[in-house]
Design an enzyme around this catalytic site. Structure first.
Site, PDB file in Angstrom:
ATOM      1  N   GLU A   1       0.842  -1.198   0.000  1.00 21.92           N
ATOM      2  CA  GLU A   1       0.000   0.000   0.000  1.00 21.92           C
ATOM      3  C   GLU A   1       0.874   1.244   0.000  1.00 21.92           C
ATOM      4  OE1 GLU A   1      -3.423  -0.331   2.528  1.00 21.92           O
ATOM      5  OE2 GLU A   1      -3.324   1.798   3.066  1.00 21.92           O
TER       6      GLU A   1
ATOM      7  N   ASP B   1       0.160   5.372   0.581  1.00 22.45           N
ATOM      8  CA  ASP B   1      -0.931   6.212   1.066  1.00 22.45           C
ATOM      9  C   ASP B   1      -0.651   7.708   1.011  1.00 22.45           C
ATOM     10  OD1 ASP B   1      -2.407   3.974   1.882  1.00 22.45           O
ATOM     11  OD2 ASP B   1      -1.529   3.985   3.882  1.00 22.45           O
TER      12      ASP B   1
ATOM     13  N   GLU C   1      -2.942  10.328   3.114  1.00 27.09           N
ATOM     14  CA  GLU C   1      -4.069  10.368   4.040  1.00 27.09           C
ATOM     15  C   GLU C   1      -4.139  11.739   4.704  1.00 27.09           C
ATOM     16  OE1 GLU C   1      -4.411   5.872   5.759  1.00 27.09           O
ATOM     17  OE2 GLU C   1      -2.632   7.001   6.352  1.00 27.09           O
TER      18      GLU C   1
ATOM     19  N   THR D   1       1.889  10.604   4.637  1.00 27.12           N
ATOM     20  CA  THR D   1       2.274   9.686   3.567  1.00 27.12           C
ATOM     21  C   THR D   1       2.791   8.412   4.226  1.00 27.12           C
ATOM     22  OG1 THR D   1       4.559  10.528   3.445  1.00 27.12           O
ATOM     23  CG2 THR D   1       2.903  11.605   2.062  1.00 27.12           C
ATOM     24  N   ASN D   2       2.542   7.280   3.568  1.00 33.39           N
ATOM     25  CA  ASN D   2       2.945   6.011   4.175  1.00 33.39           C
ATOM     26  C   ASN D   2       3.181   4.982   3.078  1.00 33.39           C
ATOM     27  OD1 ASN D   2       3.549   4.197   6.193  1.00 33.39           O
ATOM     28  ND2 ASN D   2       1.594   4.410   7.267  1.00 33.39           N
TER      29      ASN D   2
ATOM     30  N   ASP E   1      -0.481  -5.176   7.814  1.00 33.02           N
ATOM     31  CA  ASP E   1      -1.402  -6.170   8.347  1.00 33.02           C
ATOM     32  C   ASP E   1      -0.842  -6.718   9.656  1.00 33.02           C
ATOM     33  OD1 ASP E   1      -3.161  -6.404   5.872  1.00 33.02           O
ATOM     34  OD2 ASP E   1      -1.222  -6.950   5.034  1.00 33.02           O
ATOM     35  N   GLY E   2      -1.699  -6.962  10.616  1.00 29.79           N
ATOM     36  CA  GLY E   2      -1.244  -7.554  11.875  1.00 29.79           C
ATOM     37  C   GLY E   2      -0.347  -6.605  12.647  1.00 29.79           C
TER      38      GLY E   2
ATOM     39  N   ILE F   1       4.015  -2.222  10.489  1.00 28.81           N
ATOM     40  CA  ILE F   1       5.294  -1.521  10.354  1.00 28.81           C
ATOM     41  C   ILE F   1       5.068  -0.408   9.341  1.00 28.81           C
ATOM     42  CG2 ILE F   1       7.743  -1.711   9.790  1.00 28.81           C
ATOM     43  CD1 ILE F   1       7.426  -4.779  10.247  1.00 28.81           C
ATOM     44  N   GLY F   2       4.745   0.764   9.836  1.00 25.83           N
ATOM     45  CA  GLY F   2       4.485   1.891   8.952  1.00 25.83           C
ATOM     46  C   GLY F   2       5.758   2.644   8.608  1.00 25.83           C
TER      47      GLY F   2
ATOM     48  N   GLU G   1       5.762   6.184   7.988  1.00 28.80           N
ATOM     49  CA  GLU G   1       5.023   7.441   7.946  1.00 28.80           C
ATOM     50  C   GLU G   1       5.955   8.655   7.873  1.00 28.80           C
ATOM     51  OE1 GLU G   1       4.998   5.360  10.550  1.00 28.80           O
ATOM     52  OE2 GLU G   1       2.958   4.624  10.933  1.00 28.80           O
TER      53      GLU G   1
ATOM     54  N   ARG H   1      11.244   3.786  17.529  1.00 29.39           N
ATOM     55  CA  ARG H   1      10.981   2.728  16.553  1.00 29.39           C
ATOM     56  C   ARG H   1      12.133   1.727  16.494  1.00 29.39           C
ATOM     57  NH1 ARG H   1       7.167   4.396  12.475  1.00 29.39           N
ATOM     58  NH2 ARG H   1       7.646   2.412  11.504  1.00 29.39           N
TER      59      ARG H   1
END
Length: 302
Positions: A121, A123, A125, A139-140, A148-149, A152-153, A155, A292
């Site tokens: 994906e 993004d 947003e 933005t990502n 998913d799950g 781990i973005g 961003e 992170r």
């Protein structure tokens, strides 16, 4: 009359005050990138390239603009009829004024329908806000299920140098086999390079737009929720663009570019415009977040 040197000094001090003030700085325009990629790709009507994904009762098309909205019953979304493996994807979007906390308005690429639980994906947003505070543009990039799950973005969050509720502005994602570039009114704001096949989306994706309730995280990490006393929450989309190699195009299909260089990349003026925006309007970069685990985002240190 004041000495000329004093006038120059006062002028420089004034400029420094303007650029250091978040409120005033929103009225300072970025330097021109020179090249305008949005003018190189033909616009299409919504019906030419897109279709409803969900919430059809919350969509209206009028005078070349698609309006979608969220209320307490549901939101709405749309998608492109085609899958793409590279291209330029853009739309002019106008956001709602007032209290929009908890609400996400999005324009993005994804293959979640084909690869559920293990999707890619990209993004753009808009994170809703409270009275008197500016929207956040996030933005990502997600790769192979990192969205998913255990998420781990990747961003990067920006404020804008204009009010996105006062008119339409053009937002675009450029995706090629070697880079992703996010643009606002033809100004690059972020460039994400392919440094490894494990940190870059390579599988075909569709183009999507949506408005939905993300109260758990959207506004100040979920501090402010969607308040349906202010419904409906509305977003308008127009000037759709989707140009590039479809998933079924011949292998010799050549990726488009957002610069005069057919090989991709940015010109010096485009790069300078991007750095100008990042110095003044970027306020969160996942690579600079010490909380992170950057072993999960190796592109930050390679």
């Amino acid at each position: 009359m004041a000495p000329f040197s004093l006038i120059i000094s006062l002028s420089l001090i004034t400029q420094l005050i303007i650029l250091s003030s978040p409120t005033i700085a929103r009225h300072v325009l970025p330097p021109s990138p020179g090249y305008r990629p949005s003018t190189k790709f033909r616009s299409m009507r919504y019906s030419q390239g897109f279709e409803n994904l969900w919430g059809p009762q919350h969509q209206k098309f009028d005078q070349h603009a698609l309006t979608i909205w969220l209320d307490s019953s549901t939101g709405s979304g749309f998608k492109s009829r085609r899958y793409y493996r590279s291209g330029y994807f853009g739309a002019s979007i106008k956001l709602q004024q007032g209290y929009t906390a908890g609400v996400i308005t999005a324009f993005y690429l994804s293959n979640a329908e084909v690869h559920p639980g293990h999707h890619d994906e990209v993004d753009i947003e808009f994170l809703g806000t409270t009275f008197g505070k500016p929207y956040v543009l996030q933005t990502n990039v997600y790769i192979s299920g990192s969205g998913d799950g255990d998420i781990i973005g990747r961003e990067m969050k920006f404020h804008l140098w204009f009010d996105p509720t006062r008119g339409f502005h053009h937002y675009a994602i450029f995706w090629s086999p070697k880079e992703i570039i996010f643009l606002v009114d033809d100004i690059p704001i972020r460039r994400y390079l392919r440094k490894s096949p494990y940190t870059f989306p390579l599988r075909p994706m569709s183009v999507y737009g949506s408005i939905w309730d993300a109260s758990s995280w959207a506004t100040e990490d979920g501090k402010y929720k969607a308040d349906y006393r202010y419904q409906p929450f509305v977003a308008e989309y127009t000037n759709f663009k989707a140009a590039g190699c479809s998933a079924y195009a011949p292998l010799w299909c050549r990726p488009v570019s957002v610069s005069p260089y057919r090989s991709g990349g940015l010109t010096k003026r485009q790069f300078w415009s991007m750095r100008w925006v990042q110095r003044r309007y970027l306020f969160y970069n996942y690579c600079e977040d010490s909380s992170r685990d950057h072993s999960l985002t190796p592109e930050c240190w390679r």
